[in-house]
Scaffold this active site. Structure first.
Site, PDB file in Angstrom:
ATOM      1  N   CYS A 175       0.848  -1.174   0.000  1.00 31.77           N
ATOM      2  CA  CYS A 175       0.000   0.000   0.000  1.00 31.77           C
ATOM      3  C   CYS A 175       0.889   1.230   0.000  1.00 31.77           C
ATOM      4  CB  CYS A 175      -0.894  -0.092   1.226  1.00 31.77           C
ATOM      5  SG  CYS A 175      -1.445   1.449   1.890  1.00 31.77           S
ATOM      6  N   ASP A 190      15.075  14.618 -36.505  1.00 31.98           N
ATOM      7  CA  ASP A 190      16.308  15.118 -37.061  1.00 31.98           C
ATOM      8  C   ASP A 190      16.601  14.250 -38.279  1.00 31.98           C
ATOM      9  OD1 ASP A 190      18.725  16.603 -37.091  1.00 31.98           O
ATOM     10  OD2 ASP A 190      19.740  14.821 -36.323  1.00 31.98           O
ATOM     11  N   CYS A 246       0.994   3.242   3.164  1.00 32.41           N
ATOM     12  CA  CYS A 246       1.710   2.658   4.296  1.00 32.41           C
ATOM     13  C   CYS A 246       3.213   2.812   4.125  1.00 32.41           C
ATOM     14  CB  CYS A 246       1.388   1.181   4.426  1.00 32.41           C
ATOM     15  SG  CYS A 246      -0.365   0.887   4.380  1.00 32.41           S
TER      16      CYS A 246
HETATM   17  P1  ADP Z   1      21.849  17.590 -39.629  1.00 33.06           P
HETATM   18  O1  ADP Z   1      20.815  18.564 -39.220  1.00 33.06           O
HETATM   19  O2  ADP Z   1      21.489  16.978 -40.940  1.00 33.06           O
HETATM   20  O3  ADP Z   1      22.172  16.602 -38.562  1.00 33.06           O
HETATM   21  P2  ADP Z   1      24.190  19.238 -39.027  1.00 33.06           P
HETATM   22  O4  ADP Z   1      23.472  20.273 -38.248  1.00 33.06           O
HETATM   23  O5  ADP Z   1      25.100  18.332 -38.313  1.00 33.06           O
HETATM   24  O6  ADP Z   1      23.199  18.395 -39.957  1.00 33.06           O
HETATM   25  O7  ADP Z   1      25.037  19.962 -40.136  1.00 33.06           O
HETATM   26  C1  ADP Z   1      24.432  20.836 -41.041  1.00 33.06           C
HETATM   27  C2  ADP Z   1      25.315  21.076 -42.262  1.00 33.06           C
HETATM   28  O8  ADP Z   1      26.552  21.640 -41.837  1.00 33.06           O
HETATM   29  C3  ADP Z   1      25.679  19.823 -42.997  1.00 33.06           C
HETATM   30  O9  ADP Z   1      24.717  19.500 -43.970  1.00 33.06           O
HETATM   31  C4  ADP Z   1      27.007  20.200 -43.616  1.00 33.06           C
HETATM   32  O10 ADP Z   1      26.803  20.934 -44.794  1.00 33.06           O
HETATM   33  C5  ADP Z   1      27.621  21.125 -42.608  1.00 33.06           C
HETATM   34  N1  ADP Z   1      28.574  20.462 -41.710  1.00 33.06           N
HETATM   35  C6  ADP Z   1      28.417  20.253 -40.390  1.00 33.06           C
HETATM   36  N2  ADP Z   1      29.500  19.649 -39.871  1.00 33.06           N
HETATM   37  C7  ADP Z   1      30.344  19.428 -40.909  1.00 33.06           C
HETATM   38  C8  ADP Z   1      31.634  18.827 -41.032  1.00 33.06           C
HETATM   39  N3  ADP Z   1      32.302  18.314 -40.011  1.00 33.06           N
HETATM   40  N4  ADP Z   1      32.191  18.803 -42.252  1.00 33.06           N
HETATM   41  C9  ADP Z   1      31.551  19.305 -43.294  1.00 33.06           C
HETATM   42  N5  ADP Z   1      30.352  19.887 -43.245  1.00 33.06           N
HETATM   43  C10 ADP Z   1      29.753  19.952 -42.068  1.00 33.06           C
HETATM   44 MG    MG Z   2      22.326  15.262 -36.586  1.00 28.24          MG
END
Ligand code: ADP
Ligand code: MG
Length: 752
Positions: A24, A412, A27
């Site tokens: 319970c 995402d 309790c």
């Molecule tokens: P998502 O939203 O698809 O997870 P991110 O926010 O990680 O993507 O990255 C967004 C964009 O930034 C990617 O599509 C790429 O163009 C660029 N980008 C991010 N990190 C890298 C990296 N390490 N090298 C090259 N491009 C990158």
């Molecule tokens: Mg991501």
């Protein structure tokens, strides 16, 4: 993180006891009070749901054994039994045999006596004999109840034991010996049954996690010795033979095998493990022998973390439970007061004291809110248990209640809807460099980045056996790309935004646009590579396109979500609009937002909340933690290996499988409806009993039967959730359907 019952001191774990026999929720609070009043104890917190007592002793040198003894004594006097856990937080309590429950045997003995008394009463005219038999029944069966009641009174509480004790004593005082005895019998047997059912459920859930072997084979100077698994330290080398369970989280240093990780991920399809790979405590080694190096002590293993989270989750109160608790806190005293008023007023007005005192006693029994108070936690505990079994960690009842009402789900893109393992598709040079040089430059800049795009570039360089430099300095620019510094220049790799910020001229950006446009048609993402000289002038060297594929069966998973009542599925991405549009139409989401920086993803979630209400966000936790935190339900997926995402999310899918999502939502919906059924049932029986009781249509034993009976029905109803796999099986589980059901420990067997 939701606040748990033990929220006050969540930072230090305290000493954990498993408490057996709690039937319970109300309790359980008496136990908390009694233990909290011990001089050695600073704070005590009892979780009825997980069946644990956490104690924080008064700082100072208190003998641990003496402390344990006095705590066990106090719990014992309150009517339950407690067993301390060992250092690794492992449950030591051997599941108590059900017939040893403390009110069961006395209850059954009282039942026999009652039957004897009843028969003798029918067959003869010896009221003194009959009365003394009933009195003995009351004494035998009622002793533990009254003792627990006394402990509660001394702790300043009126709990179920107190109410029952008063009505039994009152019945005897009115000369209703038979009825008093019957109340004792029904109450003892009923609560015992309920406690046993609940204990078995808790034990079955713990058994799912109590998977580490007791001993491990430690290898030191080429000699093997058996040591306790708890005593392993990071750095120890352990040999694991075929078929054995792994004793600790470790890294494979030699040997190859397959490992069944169902304990962690709920996925019984074994995974291949070879040197360099991580393995977890509690998983089962396949056909090969593995030599492993321990990476975490027993108390810090992934499994220990999961157990801890599940227990915290079970103790945290869902909104409906808080509501019920608040209601019960008012209800019980109100009915007790009305009972007193009824007895006095009725007796004084009619002069027939016996009748009105008797009615008041009936009301006292009805005042017990047990079924109501137990209705929510039993459902939540079972649902969380069922979810854990299929590799889903739910951080509390509140999450289940929120998840049941989700109509909008945000995903995402990279790593969630897509595999997140892109491959380099095309390399297009612009400046005065060769294709190889472009890859070498990009790989040199990306080698320290964790981003999937970065990995794909490095992988390509390694594959083509292209040598690349080490950068002197490296910085990731979240959502945009990377910057790296070399001896005489800088390199930037990433999005258009990053290029513009780094001073790449517009005509070069138009060139990139054309390439990106084409790549987007194929669902590929393009990123640029630029060199920045020491005078600050930027030169675009070229572009690299990468292709990531959607997860297998992602469409089916989204369909299943829609069947579970989700009306809107939105994709968020940092990638460009054209790519997002292609992917969105391939996968079948309703809407998308592209070009988002990680912080803008959380703004997008807020906006969706404003437009559509509750929003769930699914991400891999790599750069979407802020958005996961903003969402009403943050869901991290594929976290079988990282505990960062485990912490930021409300709900974690341990396995990389989107189809579990629809099941969790289905499970949440069933949980909410079972809670509603339970609450309604308890309220309606109470209401009927109250009305009938006030007019004298209910006698004592019927009131007890209604109370105990409803509690048992409510408990069994809640347990239906534990017995189910988490929900809607319309989505077949890839490859694991056959072995999965066999692997699982059925709830009722696990307890033995
Ligand atoms: P998502 O939203 O698809 O997870 P991110 O926010 O990680 O993507 O990255 C967004 C964009 O930034 C990617 O599509 C790429 O163009 C660029 N980008 C991010 N990190 C890298 C990296 N390490 N090298 C090259 N491009 C990158
Ligand atoms: Mg991501």
């Amino acid at each position: 993180m939701r606040v748990s019952e033990s929220g006050t001191k969540a930072n230090t774990p305290g000493i954990v006891f498993d408490v057996v026999g709690m039937d319970c929720g109300d309790c359980a609070l008496s136990v908390e009070r009694v233990v909290g009043k011990l001089p050695e104890v600073e704070t005590a917190a009892v979780s009825f749901a997980s069946g644990t007592l956490r104690v924080w002793p008064v700082p100072g040198d208190c003998e641990p054994e003496a402390l344990e003894r006095s705590i066990r004594g106090a719990v014992d006097r309150a009517g339950y039994s407690a067993v301390a856990r060992d250092a690794a937080d492992r449950v030591k309590v051997a599941q108590a045999k059900w017939w040893t429950h403390r009110t069961l045997l006395p209850g059954l003995a009282a039942a026999l006596l009652w039957v004897a008394g009843f028969v003798i009463d029918l067959g003869s005219d010896a009221p003194i004999v009959v009365t003394s038999i009933f009195a003995t029944a009351i004494a035998v069966g009622g002793f533990t109840i009254m003792r627990s009641g006394w402990v509660a009174i001394r702790a300043g509480r009126i709990d179920m034991n107190v109410l029952m004790s008063i009505s039994v004593v009152g019945a005897a005082a009115l000369g209703e010996w038979s009825e008093g005895a019957l109340v004792v019998v029904l109450f003892s047997v009923g609560t015992a049954l309920q406690a046993v059912t609940f204990d078995r459920t808790r034990a079955a859930i713990r058994a799912l996690f109590d998977l580490t072997p007791d001993e491990a084979c430690l290898v030191r100077d080429d000699v093997e010795i058996m040591v306790a698994a708890n005593a392993l330290n990071p750095g120890d080398v352990v040999r694991v033979r075929p078929g054995e369970r792994l004793p600790a989280d470790a890294e494979v240093i030699d040997g190859r095998s397959t490992v069944d990780q169902a304990a962690i991920t709920g996925e019984s399809l074994p995974v291949e493990r070879e040197p360099g790979d991580t393995v977890f405590a509690g998983t089962i080694n396949g056909a090969g022998t593995l030599l492993t190096r321990v990476t975490a002590a027993a108390s810090e293993s992934m499994l220990a973390n999961i157990v801890h989270l599940v227990e915290e989750a079970q103790s945290s109160k869902a909104p409906s439970q808080q509501m019920v608790d608040r209601f019960a806190a008012v209800y019980t005293p109100a009915v007790v007061v009305s009972a007193a008023v009824l007895a006095v007023a009725g007796g004084a007005l009619t002069g027939d004291w016996n009748t009105w005192v008797y009615r008041a006693l009936v009301l006292l029994v009805i005042a017990c809110p047990c079924a109501l108070v137990i209705s929510t936690p039993v459902s939540i505990v079972s649902a969380i248990g069922a979810a854990s079994r299929s590799g889903v960690l739910v951080k509390g009842g509140a999450v289940l209640e929120d998840a049941a009402r989700i109509r909008t789900v945000v995903f995402d893109k990279t790593g969630t809807l897509t595999l997140g393992r892109p491959k380099v598709a095309n390399v297009i040079v612009r400046g005065d460099v060769s294709e190889k040089e472009l890859i070498a430059t990009a790989a040199a800049a990306e080698q320290d980045s964790e981003h999937p795009i970065a990995r794909s570039i490095v992988a390509r360089a390694l594959h083509d056996e292209i040598v690349f430099e080490r950068a002197r300095f490296f910085a990731a620019v979240p959502g945009k790309g990377v910057r790296a510094t070399f001896a005489e220049h800088h390199v930037v790799v990433g999005s258009d935004r990053l290029m513009r910020e780094s001073g790449v001229c517009e005509s070069a950006m138009e060139w990139v646009q054309d390439i990106a446009q084409q790549a987007a048609g194929e669902g590929q993402s393009a990123l640029s590579v630029a060199r920045i000289a020491s005078d600050g002038s930027a030169e675009l060297l070229g572009a690299i396109t990468v292709a990531d594929s959607p997860r297998p069966r992602v469409r089916e998973a989204l369909e299943a979500l829609r069947r579970a009542g989700v009306e809107r599925i939105v994709m968020l991405t940092g990638d460009r609009t054209e790519v997002a549009a292609t992917v969105a139409s391939r996968i079948g989401v309703d809407d998308f937002r592209a070009n988002l920086l990680p912080t803008e993803k959380s703004d997008a979630v807020r906006e969706l909340q404003r437009d559509y209400g509750r929003v769930a966000m699914v991400g891999d936790g790599i750069n979407d933690a802020p958005a996961l935190a903003v969402a009403d339900v943050g869901i991290a997926m594929g976290v079988g290996g990282t505990d960062i995402a485990l912490e930021s999310a409300d709900l974690a899918l341990m396995r990389d499988d989107l189809s579990t999502l629809a099941r969790v939502i289905g499970l949440s919906q069933r949980t909410v409806s079972i809670i509603q059924q339970n609450v309604a049932l308890s309220l309606i029986t109470k209401l009927i009993a109250l009305l009938l009781g006030a007019f004298g249509f209910v006698n004592l034993w019927i009131a007890v039967l209604a109370d105990v009976g409803t509690s048992i029905v409510v408990t069994l109803n809640g347990l239906r959730l534990a017995r189910s796999r988490s929900g809607d099986d319309s989505v077949p589980e890839p490859g694991s359907t056959i072995s999965d059901s066999e692997q699982r420990i059925p709830v009722d067997q696990a307890a033995d």
